[in-house]
Design an enzyme around this catalytic site. Structure first.
Site, PDB file in Angstrom:
ATOM      1  N   ASP A   1       0.865  -1.187   0.000  1.00  0.00           N
ATOM      2  CA  ASP A   1       0.000   0.000   0.000  1.00  0.00           C
ATOM      3  C   ASP A   1       0.896   1.229   0.000  1.00  0.00           C
ATOM      4  OD1 ASP A   1      -2.030   2.002   0.471  1.00  0.00           O
ATOM      5  OD2 ASP A   1      -3.287   0.396   1.276  1.00  0.00           O
TER       6      ASP A   1
ATOM      7  N   LYS B   1       0.302   3.195   5.940  1.00  0.00           N
ATOM      8  CA  LYS B   1      -0.620   2.133   6.353  1.00  0.00           C
ATOM      9  C   LYS B   1       0.104   0.808   6.573  1.00  0.00           C
ATOM     10  CE  LYS B   1      -4.958   3.911   4.449  1.00  0.00           C
ATOM     11  NZ  LYS B   1      -6.070   3.698   3.494  1.00  0.00           N
TER      12      LYS B   1
ATOM     13  N   ASN C   1       3.103   2.315  -4.833  1.00  0.00           N
ATOM     14  CA  ASN C   1       1.943   2.116  -5.701  1.00  0.00           C
ATOM     15  C   ASN C   1       2.301   1.084  -6.770  1.00  0.00           C
ATOM     16  OD1 ASN C   1      -0.273   2.264  -7.366  1.00  0.00           O
ATOM     17  ND2 ASN C   1      -0.209   4.480  -7.649  1.00  0.00           N
TER      18      ASN C   1
ATOM     19  N   ASN D   1      -9.824   0.673  -6.302  1.00  0.00           N
ATOM     20  CA  ASN D   1      -9.899   1.264  -7.636  1.00  0.00           C
ATOM     21  C   ASN D   1      -9.629   0.189  -8.686  1.00  0.00           C
ATOM     22  OD1 ASN D   1      -6.835   1.558  -8.583  1.00  0.00           O
ATOM     23  ND2 ASN D   1      -6.942   2.070  -6.409  1.00  0.00           N
TER      24      ASN D   1
ATOM     25  N   CYS E   1     -11.032 -14.204 -15.396  1.00  0.00           N
ATOM     26  CA  CYS E   1     -10.169 -13.213 -14.762  1.00  0.00           C
ATOM     27  C   CYS E   1     -10.916 -11.884 -14.721  1.00  0.00           C
ATOM     28  CB  CYS E   1      -8.844 -13.085 -15.514  1.00  0.00           C
ATOM     29  SG  CYS E   1      -8.938 -12.118 -17.050  1.00  0.00           S
TER      30      CYS E   1
ATOM     31  N   CYS F   1     -17.254  11.958  -1.551  1.00  0.00           N
ATOM     32  CA  CYS F   1     -16.468  10.752  -1.299  1.00  0.00           C
ATOM     33  C   CYS F   1     -17.399   9.556  -1.177  1.00  0.00           C
ATOM     34  CB  CYS F   1     -15.630  10.896  -0.021  1.00  0.00           C
ATOM     35  SG  CYS F   1     -16.604  11.025   1.483  1.00  0.00           S
TER      36      CYS F   1
ATOM     37  N   CYS G   1     -10.874 -12.974 -24.288  1.00  0.00           N
ATOM     38  CA  CYS G   1     -10.431 -12.011 -23.281  1.00  0.00           C
ATOM     39  C   CYS G   1      -9.357 -11.089 -23.863  1.00  0.00           C
ATOM     40  CB  CYS G   1      -9.884 -12.743 -22.053  1.00  0.00           C
ATOM     41  SG  CYS G   1      -9.303 -11.648 -20.734  1.00  0.00           S
TER      42      CYS G   1
END
Length: 403
Positions: free
Chosen positions: A102, A125, A148, A182, A224, A248, A301
């Site tokens: 994170d 975190k 990230n 996300n 997937c 938010c 896919c």
């Protein structure tokens, strides 16, 4: 001036030594938890044994070998509302190793998410989670990465750690858990796991915080994340353009806890091989509805590695041993309308039935009566009839009142 610099350097050296001692205590298990590391799980029922209730699952026949949980390594991407609680549950269950990914920091706005505490605001975190989790169970190994995974410079390192960061260095992790909020991060995890053939589980909570889901992704066997992507992914819409300023997403600790709970439950069933592992399990808090389903992979896919994994799975499938079932002998049906062979037995004998029946009419050949009119009993009481007097009901009522 020189003395001040010397004092500062001396102080820095003291702090470095103190930090080294603290790290040594954590590795040895003498940190804030108040106990040393336990080398072997025990089922001894004493107050000082943190694994006695977990080992009871083995004694009760739920799990055949609970101790195996210490041989597994799980990577958790996203240590937020769902991810932090998931990490806590796995830590309490005695997982062998946790890898936490994170890039965010703890904020006071996170305090409704069950895990973090106000004094940890401002910490990353992963560091805050490691500090708390290590104090809960020093037997678990932790590896934290504060970056990230969607960036180019960090994606390769992320792939390297899930393919080499197992309990033994150089071995892949046993499972990757997606607890991100996300679609960009989900697609990054999906891409990495499809390329590596890594099994992973995805989880999510709706924007209004009253529903959520978990999904097991086995490359080649099940769909997937790119096989049936959400509209925002299929349309290549930038998520940042969908967020309005000052608005938010809602967040309920109850929904976060439920989703984290069913996710960890599925993880335990998958790793320890008991019960039925759900490929998809949804949760709707408004109706208390838990839908389940299995989604087949999409042959068209967009992810080329997914299509490659599908081809490899098709080659492996015939080689996998199938469970043979002994052929069952079908019992001969006694009657097509009465397969159970049920017989109705009359309480009246044929002679009694003949004597009580009335005369049988003469019928053409091939036609029989369904039943016969019973004989009229000679001792039956004849019905008593009263002639109509012609008086109305009101007149009769008036006469009765005068009596």
């Amino acid at each position: 001036m020189a003395e001040s610099v010397e004092r500062l350097l001396q102080r820095v050296e003291e702090l470095e030594q103190e930090l080294a001692r603290e790290r040594s205590r954590r590795i040895a298990g003498d940190g804030h938890c108040g106990r040393t590391r336990i080398q072997k799980m025990s089922d001894e029922v004493v107050d000082s044994n943190p694994y006695s209730r977990l080992m009871a699952l083995k004694r009760m026949g739920v799990v055949s070998d609970y101790e195996k949980i210490r041989t597994y390594a799980v990577a958790i991407v996203g240590v937020g509302g769902v991810g932090s609680v998931t990490a806590e549950m796995l830590t309490r269950c005695g997982i062998g190793k946790l890898l936490l990914f994170d890039y965010d920091k703890v904020e006071l706005a996170n305090m409704n998410r069950l895990f973090f505490q106000p004094y940890q605001a401002g910490m990353s975190k992963v560091q805050a989670a490691e500090h708390t989790l290590r104090s809960i169970n020093p037997d678990v190994l932790f590896e934290v990465h504060n970056y990230n995974i969607t960036t180019v410079e960090h994606f390769e390192h992320f792939m390297n750690r899930i393919s080499n960061g197992g309990l033994e260095e150089g071995q892949p992790v046993d499972l990757v858990l997606s607890c991100v909020d996300n679609f960009e991060a989900r697609m990054a995890i999906n891409t990495a796991c499809n390329e590596l053939g890594q099994t992973w589980m995805e989880s999510g909570v709706s924007e209004n915080a009253v529903s959520g889901h978990i999904q097991l992704m086995v490359p080649g066997e099940s769909a997937c994340f790119a096989c049936a992507p959400p509209l925002v992914v299929a349309s290549n819409i930038d998520e940042k353009t969908l967020k309005r300023e000052g608005v938010c997403a809602a967040s309920l600790p109850t929904t976060m806890g439920v989703v984290a709970g069913i996710l960890v439950q599925n993880v335990l069933k998958f790793l320890l091989k008991f019960g039925t592992v759900s490929f998809y399990l949804g949760y709707n808090a408004m109706q208390d509805f838990f839908p389940t389903m299995f989604m087949k992979p999409n042959p068209q896919c967009d992810d080329k590695n997914c299509r490659k994994q599908q081809e490899e799975y098709k080659k492996r499938a015939p080689a996998q041993p199938t469970q043979e079932t002994a052929p069952q002998e079908e019992e001969e049906v006694v009657h097509e309308d009465n397969e159970w062979g049920i017989e109705l037995v009359s309480e009246v004998s044929e002679e009694e039935l003949k004597n009580s029946s009335g005369p049988v009419p003469t019928l053409p050949e091939g036609i029989t009566v369904a039943y016969t009119v019973p004989k009229k009993r000679e001792d039956s009481v004849s019905e008593v009839t009263v002639e109509d007097s012609g008086e109305s009901l009101e007149d009769l009522m008036a006469r009765m009142k005068k009596m």
